[in-house]
Design a protein around this motif. Structure first.
Motif, PDB file in Angstrom:
ATOM      1  N   MET A  39       0.950  -0.997  -0.089  1.00 52.02           N
ATOM      2  CA  MET A  39      -0.082   0.107   0.014  1.00 52.02           C
ATOM      3  C   MET A  39       0.829   1.199  -0.152  1.00 52.02           C
ATOM      4  O   MET A  39       1.608   1.444   0.975  1.00 52.02           O
ATOM      5  CB  MET A  39      -1.012  -0.152   1.199  1.00 52.02           C
ATOM      6  CG  MET A  39      -1.843   1.095   1.363  1.00 52.02           C
ATOM      7  SD  MET A  39      -2.846   1.065   2.751  1.00 52.02           S
ATOM      8  CE  MET A  39      -2.072  -0.554   3.780  1.00 52.02           C
ATOM      9  N   ASP A  40       0.814   1.961  -1.112  1.00 54.07           N
ATOM     10  CA  ASP A  40       1.642   3.271  -1.093  1.00 54.07           C
ATOM     11  C   ASP A  40       0.678   4.550  -0.912  1.00 54.07           C
ATOM     12  O   ASP A  40       0.296   5.086  -1.611  1.00 54.07           O
ATOM     13  CB  ASP A  40       2.130   2.982  -2.595  1.00 54.07           C
ATOM     14  CG  ASP A  40       3.281   4.376  -2.636  1.00 54.07           C
ATOM     15  OD1 ASP A  40       3.819   4.665  -1.818  1.00 54.07           O
ATOM     16  OD2 ASP A  40       3.460   4.639  -4.068  1.00 54.07           O
ATOM     17  N   ILE A  41       0.802   4.861   0.262  1.00 57.44           N
ATOM     18  CA  ILE A  41       0.047   6.072   0.739  1.00 57.44           C
ATOM     19  C   ILE A  41       0.906   7.230   1.174  1.00 57.44           C
ATOM     20  O   ILE A  41       1.879   6.932   1.877  1.00 57.44           O
ATOM     21  CB  ILE A  41      -0.837   5.938   1.730  1.00 57.44           C
ATOM     22  CG1 ILE A  41      -1.814   4.786   1.480  1.00 57.44           C
ATOM     23  CG2 ILE A  41      -1.641   6.904   2.218  1.00 57.44           C
ATOM     24  CD1 ILE A  41      -2.925   4.289   2.572  1.00 57.44           C
ATOM     25  N   SER A  42       0.986   8.242   0.802  1.00 55.50           N
ATOM     26  CA  SER A  42       1.965   9.464   1.009  1.00 55.50           C
ATOM     27  C   SER A  42       1.750   9.897   2.502  1.00 55.50           C
ATOM     28  O   SER A  42       0.355   9.540   3.039  1.00 55.50           O
ATOM     29  CB  SER A  42       1.833  10.517   0.220  1.00 55.50           C
ATOM     30  OG  SER A  42       0.494  11.261   0.458  1.00 55.50           O
ATOM     31  N   TRP A  43       2.735  10.495   3.125  1.00 51.93           N
ATOM     32  CA  TRP A  43       2.358  10.730   4.508  1.00 51.93           C
ATOM     33  C   TRP A  43       1.417  11.959   4.624  1.00 51.93           C
ATOM     34  O   TRP A  43       0.719  11.993   5.633  1.00 51.93           O
ATOM     35  CB  TRP A  43       3.908  11.416   5.079  1.00 51.93           C
ATOM     36  CG  TRP A  43       3.689  12.272   6.284  1.00 51.93           C
ATOM     37  CD1 TRP A  43       3.885  13.788   6.476  1.00 51.93           C
ATOM     38  CD2 TRP A  43       2.828  11.693   7.602  1.00 51.93           C
ATOM     39  NE1 TRP A  43       3.411  13.961   7.801  1.00 51.93           N
ATOM     40  CE2 TRP A  43       2.870  12.808   8.467  1.00 51.93           C
ATOM     41  CE3 TRP A  43       2.510  10.511   7.874  1.00 51.93           C
ATOM     42  CZ2 TRP A  43       2.354  12.721   9.686  1.00 51.93           C
ATOM     43  CZ3 TRP A  43       1.904  10.308   9.208  1.00 51.93           C
ATOM     44  CH2 TRP A  43       1.966  11.517  10.207  1.00 51.93           C
ATOM     45  N   GLU A  44       1.497  12.519   3.733  1.00 53.57           N
ATOM     46  CA  GLU A  44       0.270  13.852   3.608  1.00 53.57           C
ATOM     47  C   GLU A  44      -0.975  13.114   3.730  1.00 53.57           C
ATOM     48  O   GLU A  44      -2.085  13.439   4.380  1.00 53.57           O
ATOM     49  CB  GLU A  44       0.414  14.620   2.556  1.00 53.57           C
ATOM     50  CG  GLU A  44      -0.477  15.907   2.416  1.00 53.57           C
ATOM     51  CD  GLU A  44      -0.323  16.887   3.484  1.00 53.57           C
ATOM     52  OE1 GLU A  44      -1.361  17.476   3.732  1.00 53.57           O
ATOM     53  OE2 GLU A  44       0.548  16.680   4.057  1.00 53.57           O
TER      54      GLU A  44
END
Length: 74
Positions: free
Chosen positions: A1-6
């Protein structure tokens, strides 16, 4: 799962505030923008994170699993 910190940060703000409008105020972000970002995140995760109600949001089972992860990251 590639979720940005933002995205994690926005998600956690909504979960902790219990409403999109409360989270938007805390983040100094427009509520429509935050709602749109949550919608895009839900699309990427292939499921709803919150049940939206007139008085706020309720986390779904998916969100409840992700909140501890987001808190550890924060």
């Amino acid at each position: 799962m590639d979720i940005s910190w933002e995205d994690w940060r926005l998600f956690l703000a909504v979960a902790e505030a219990g409403s999109l409008s409360g989270a938007a105020r805390a983040l100094r972000l427009g509520q429509p923008t935050l709602s749109r970002r949550m919608g895009l995140l839900e699309e990427r995760l292939d499921g709803p994170l919150f049940v939206r109600r007139p008085d706020g949001v309720t986390p779904t089972a998916l969100a409840e699993r992700l909140v501890p992860v987001a808190r550890r990251m924060a």
